[in-house]
Design a protein around this motif. Structure first.
Motif, mmCIF file in Angstrom:
data_model
loop_
_atom_site.group_PDB
_atom_site.id
_atom_site.type_symbol
_atom_site.label_atom_id
_atom_site.label_comp_id
_atom_site.label_asym_id
_atom_site.label_seq_id
_atom_site.Cartn_x
_atom_site.Cartn_y
_atom_site.Cartn_z
ATOM 1 N N PRO A 1 -22.297 -0.216 9.565
ATOM 2 C CA PRO A 1 -23.965 -0.365 10.065
ATOM 3 C C PRO A 1 -25.526 0.836 9.236
ATOM 4 C CG PRO A 1 -22.471 -0.493 12.054
ATOM 5 C CD PRO A 1 -21.803 -0.188 10.930
ATOM 6 N N TYR A 2 -24.431 1.818 9.121
ATOM 7 C CA TYR A 2 -24.777 2.452 8.877
ATOM 8 C C TYR A 2 -25.823 3.053 7.961
ATOM 9 C CZ TYR A 2 -24.300 3.993 13.640
ATOM 10 O OH TYR A 2 -24.076 3.725 15.439
ATOM 11 N N ASP A 3 -26.590 3.761 6.975
ATOM 12 C CA ASP A 3 -26.586 4.228 5.684
ATOM 13 C C ASP A 3 -26.051 5.157 5.035
ATOM 14 O OD1 ASP A 3 -28.742 1.877 4.814
ATOM 15 O OD2 ASP A 3 -29.829 3.335 6.591
ATOM 16 N N LEU A 4 -24.426 5.215 4.797
ATOM 17 C CA LEU A 4 -23.810 6.198 4.386
ATOM 18 C C LEU A 4 -22.407 5.550 3.528
ATOM 19 C CD1 LEU A 4 -22.379 7.110 8.633
ATOM 20 C CD2 LEU A 4 -23.620 8.771 6.725
ATOM 21 N N ASP A 5 -22.043 6.782 2.457
ATOM 22 C CA ASP A 5 -21.437 6.211 1.506
ATOM 23 C C ASP A 5 -19.673 6.612 2.393
ATOM 24 O OD1 ASP A 5 -23.261 5.248 0.185
ATOM 25 O OD2 ASP A 5 -24.010 7.218 -0.309
ATOM 26 N N VAL A 6 -18.933 5.586 2.435
ATOM 27 C CA VAL A 6 -17.817 5.869 2.823
ATOM 28 C C VAL A 6 -16.298 5.166 2.180
ATOM 29 C CG1 VAL A 6 -15.909 5.352 5.049
ATOM 30 C CG2 VAL A 6 -18.058 4.892 5.477
ATOM 31 N N GLN A 7 -15.125 6.817 2.016
ATOM 32 C CA GLN A 7 -15.246 6.781 1.078
ATOM 33 C C GLN A 7 -13.403 7.266 1.818
ATOM 34 O OE1 GLN A 7 -16.474 9.813 -2.010
ATOM 35 N NE2 GLN A 7 -15.476 11.397 -1.224
ATOM 36 N N LEU A 8 -12.339 6.871 1.222
ATOM 37 C CA LEU A 8 -10.932 6.589 2.133
ATOM 38 C C LEU A 8 -9.777 7.100 0.832
ATOM 39 C CD1 LEU A 8 -8.943 5.953 4.080
ATOM 40 C CD2 LEU A 8 -8.396 3.790 2.893
ATOM 41 N N TYR A 9 -8.251 8.302 1.586
ATOM 42 C CA TYR A 9 -7.433 8.302 0.792
ATOM 43 C C TYR A 9 -6.178 8.423 1.738
ATOM 44 C CZ TYR A 9 -3.442 10.862 -0.441
ATOM 45 O OH TYR A 9 -1.929 10.739 -1.374
ATOM 46 N N ASP A 10 -5.719 6.649 0.749
ATOM 47 C CA ASP A 10 -4.713 6.817 1.619
ATOM 48 C C ASP A 10 -4.286 5.700 0.808
ATOM 49 O OD1 ASP A 10 -2.552 4.548 3.295
ATOM 50 O OD2 ASP A 10 -3.884 4.795 4.955
ATOM 51 N N PRO A 11 -2.800 6.555 0.159
ATOM 52 C CA PRO A 11 -1.811 6.309 -0.241
ATOM 53 C C PRO A 11 -1.134 4.966 -0.638
ATOM 54 C CG PRO A 11 -0.306 8.163 0.805
ATOM 55 C CD PRO A 11 -1.607 7.799 1.697
ATOM 56 N N VAL B 1 -2.404 1.553 0.734
ATOM 57 C CA VAL B 1 -3.437 1.095 0.947
ATOM 58 C C VAL B 1 -3.997 0.481 -1.017
ATOM 59 C CG1 VAL B 1 -6.544 1.078 1.091
ATOM 60 C CG2 VAL B 1 -5.558 1.898 2.675
ATOM 61 N N THR B 2 -4.015 -0.660 -0.770
ATOM 62 C CA THR B 2 -3.865 -0.793 -2.061
ATOM 63 C C THR B 2 -5.928 -0.815 -2.593
ATOM 64 O OG1 THR B 2 -3.996 -3.234 -1.201
ATOM 65 C CG2 THR B 2 -1.988 -3.183 -2.026
ATOM 66 N N ALA B 3 -6.274 -1.542 -4.208
ATOM 67 C CA ALA B 3 -7.598 -1.758 -4.441
ATOM 68 C C ALA B 3 -8.134 -2.776 -3.328
ATOM 69 C CB ALA B 3 -7.797 -1.986 -5.836
ATOM 70 N N GLN B 4 -7.358 -3.780 -3.154
ATOM 71 C CA GLN B 4 -7.514 -5.108 -2.451
ATOM 72 C C GLN B 4 -8.163 -4.797 -1.597
ATOM 73 O OE1 GLN B 4 -8.975 -8.231 -3.612
ATOM 74 N NE2 GLN B 4 -9.185 -8.415 -1.921
ATOM 75 N N ARG C 1 -11.709 -2.270 -0.736
ATOM 76 C CA ARG C 1 -12.456 -3.457 -0.961
ATOM 77 C C ARG C 1 -12.616 -4.562 0.595
ATOM 78 N NH1 ARG C 1 -10.342 -4.644 -6.156
ATOM 79 N NH2 ARG C 1 -9.579 -5.955 -5.392
ATOM 80 N N GLU C 2 -11.649 -5.195 1.256
ATOM 81 C CA GLU C 2 -11.983 -5.931 2.209
ATOM 82 C C GLU C 2 -12.101 -4.623 3.082
ATOM 83 O OE1 GLU C 2 -8.239 -7.447 3.041
ATOM 84 O OE2 GLU C 2 -8.046 -8.606 1.019
ATOM 85 N N LEU C 3 -11.619 -2.980 3.216
ATOM 86 C CA LEU C 3 -12.298 -2.521 4.355
ATOM 87 C C LEU C 3 -13.978 -2.035 3.814
ATOM 88 C CD1 LEU C 3 -9.321 -0.484 4.461
ATOM 89 C CD2 LEU C 3 -10.160 -1.255 6.504
ATOM 90 N N GLY C 4 -14.027 -1.848 2.946
ATOM 91 C CA GLY C 4 -15.425 -2.196 1.922
ATOM 92 C C GLY C 4 -16.120 -0.023 2.138
ATOM 93 N N VAL C 5 -14.494 -0.001 1.197
ATOM 94 C CA VAL C 5 -14.750 1.270 1.212
ATOM 95 C C VAL C 5 -14.458 1.295 0.056
ATOM 96 C CG1 VAL C 5 -14.142 2.576 3.798
ATOM 97 C CG2 VAL C 5 -12.373 1.739 1.740
ATOM 98 N N ARG C 6 -14.742 2.930 -0.735
ATOM 99 C CA ARG C 6 -14.806 3.539 -2.234
ATOM 100 C C ARG C 6 -12.947 4.449 -1.752
ATOM 101 N NH1 ARG C 6 -16.164 7.988 -4.633
ATOM 102 N NH2 ARG C 6 -15.463 8.139 -7.136
ATOM 103 N N GLN C 7 -12.665 4.043 -2.952
ATOM 104 C CA GLN C 7 -10.991 4.768 -2.928
ATOM 105 C C GLN C 7 -10.532 5.306 -3.671
ATOM 106 O OE1 GLN C 7 -7.853 1.675 -3.683
ATOM 107 N NE2 GLN C 7 -6.116 2.832 -2.620
#
Length: 348
Positions: free
Chosen positions: A189-199, A201-204, A207-213
Motif C-alpha cells: 500500500p505504500y509509495d515505495l519501490d520494492v526490489q528483490l534478490y532471491d536466486p 525466484v523466477t521472473a514470473q 511479477r506476481e509479487l509485484g517487485v523488481r528482480q
C-alpha cells in the motif's frame, strides 16, 4: 531413500489418536495456554500434564511406544533413530514453532513421518516488526526524536535530514522467504519501490509479487533500505559481506531479523561506527553481544533482543495454527502447512 514429497497424514488408529507433548516445560506453559491444552485434549488422547523434554526417561518410553503424533515445540530433543525405534506407531509431528531443523532428523524423513510447522504463524510478527522499522527508518524518526529530546527547540528537520521520508524510497528484500514475502505484501500500500534478490525466484514469480528482480550487488547498491530475510544455511553464512555493505549508499539502512551469522557483523560494525550506514538489528552473533560492543551505543543503530518473532500474546497464534493442523490430522486431511524435505536446503 528419502521421499521428495511429504507423506500425507493417515487416518488415526482410533477415535482419538494417542499423542504426546514434546518440548521444554516453559514452552508448553507459554505457547499452550489460554485453553489450547483443553482443545488438544479434546482431539487427542494425551496427558496434558506430561511434557517430554527428555526421551530417555521411563515415562517417555512408555508414551512413545503408543504415540501416533507428537506436538513439539522449542526444547524438543532430536527425534533420532533410537527415539523412532521406541515410537513404532509415530506417523506425524506438529511443531508449534518455526524451524524443525533442531529436532526433525533424516531418520524422520526416511520413516515417512509427516511434519507440519507453525512457521507461517511466526512469520506474521516478524513481518510486522520489519514493516514498522522500514517506515520509521526512512522517516529518520529515531534520530529526530533523539535530537529533539536533547535540543528541545524548533529545528528545520527537513534541512537537517533532507533525505527523510518514505515517498518513492527503494526497499531491497533479501530472500523471498515466508517472512520476506509477507514483508513484500505489507509494503504494497505504500509509495515505495520494492526490489528483490532471491536466486530461486523466477521472473514470473517476481511479477506476481509485484517487485523488481535485481542481482545481489545491485540490491545493496541501489536500495535505501535492505531487509535481510534469508535463512541461515551453509550457503548463506556471511552472505552479506563487507563488499556488499560497502556498496550501500551513504545513509542507507540495513535491517536484519533473520540470523546474525548471515552478515559480516564486524564489517557492519565498522560501517555504523564510521557513521556511514544505519542498522536495525534484532539478531546478532552472539545472541547477547559483549557488554563492550559499540553496537549498544551507536546512535545510528537500533538493537533489539530477538523480539521480532512471536512474543507473549502472539504465541497464541502459534498454538492456533498447530491445533488446526491436529484437526487436519484427526480428520485424515492433508496438512495445510507441511514441511517439505526437498526444500530444506533453501528454508529455515
Amino acid at each position: 531413500m528419502i521421499a521428495s514429497q511429504p507423506p500425507q497424514p493417515q487416518p488415526p488408529f482410533g477415535p482419538r489418536p494417542r499423542a504426546a507433548l514434546a518440548m521444554a516445560a516453559r514452552t508448553a506453559r507459554q505457547v499452550l495456554g489460554s485453553g489450547a491444552l483443553d482443545r488438544l485434549s479434546a482431539l487427542l488422547d494425551l496427558d496434558p500434564q506430561l511434557v517430554l523434554d527428555d526421551f530417555t526417561i521411563p515415562a517417555a518410553r512408555r508414551v512413545l511406544a503408543d504415540a501416533e503424533l507428537l506436538v513439539t515445540g522449542w526444547g524438543c530433543p532430536p527425534l533420532d533413530r533410537r527415539v523412532l525405534d521406541a515410537a513404532p506407531r509415530l506417523r506425524a509431528v506438529v511443531h508449534t514453532a518455526g524451524t524443525v531443523r533442531h529436532h526433525i532428523t533424516d531418520a524422520c524423513w526416511e520413516r515417512g513421518i509427516a511434519v507440519s510447522s507453525a512457521a507461517a504463524a511466526n512469520a506474521v510478527p516478524v513481518a510486522e516488526y520489519t514493516l514498522a522499522m522500514i517506515l520509521l527508518s526512512n522517516k529518520r524518526v529515531l534520530a529526530m526524536a533523539r535530537d529533539y529530546r536533547t535540543e528541545r527547540r524548533t529545528v528545520d528537520w527537513s534541512g537537517r535530514y533532507p533525505g527523510a521520508g518514505n515517498y518513492r524510497r527503494t526497499v531491497g528484500i533479501l530472500s523471498a522467504s515466508e517472512i520476506g514475502r509477507r514483508v513484500i505484501a505489507l509494503l504494497e500500500p505504500y509509495d515505495l519501490d520494492v526490489q528483490l534478490y532471491d536466486p530461486y525466484v523466477t521472473a514470473q514469480d517476481a511479477r506476481e509479487l509485484g517487485v523488481r528482480q535485481v542481482g545481489l550487488r545491485e540490491l545493496f547498491a541501489t536500495s535505501d533500505i535492505v531487509s535481510v530475510h534469508t535463512p541461515l544455511l551453509p550457503a548463506t553464512r556471511g552472505l552479506v559481506s563487507r563488499e556488499l555493505l560497502a556498496a550501500m549508499p551513504d545513509g542507507a539502512t540495513l535491517i536484519n531479523t533473520a540470523r546474525g551469522a548471515v552478515l559480516d557483523q564486524a564489517a557492519l560494525t565498522d560501517e555504523v561506527v564510521a557513521g556511514r550506514l544505519h542498522a536495525v538489528l534484532d539478531v546478532t552473533v552472539p545472541e547477547v553481544l559483549p557488554a563492550e560492543s559499540p553496537l549498544y551505543t551507536c546512535d545510528n543503530v537500533l538493537l533489539t533482543p530477538h523480539i521480532a518473532g512471536s512474543k507473549s500474546g502472539e504465541l497464541r497464534r502459534l498454538a492456533d495454527l498447530a491445533i488446526g493442523e491436529v484437526e487436519n490430522y484427526v480428520a485424515g486431511r492433508e496438512f495445510a502447512h507441511p514441511v517439505l524435505h526437498d526444500r530444506l536446503d533453501r528454508s529455515a
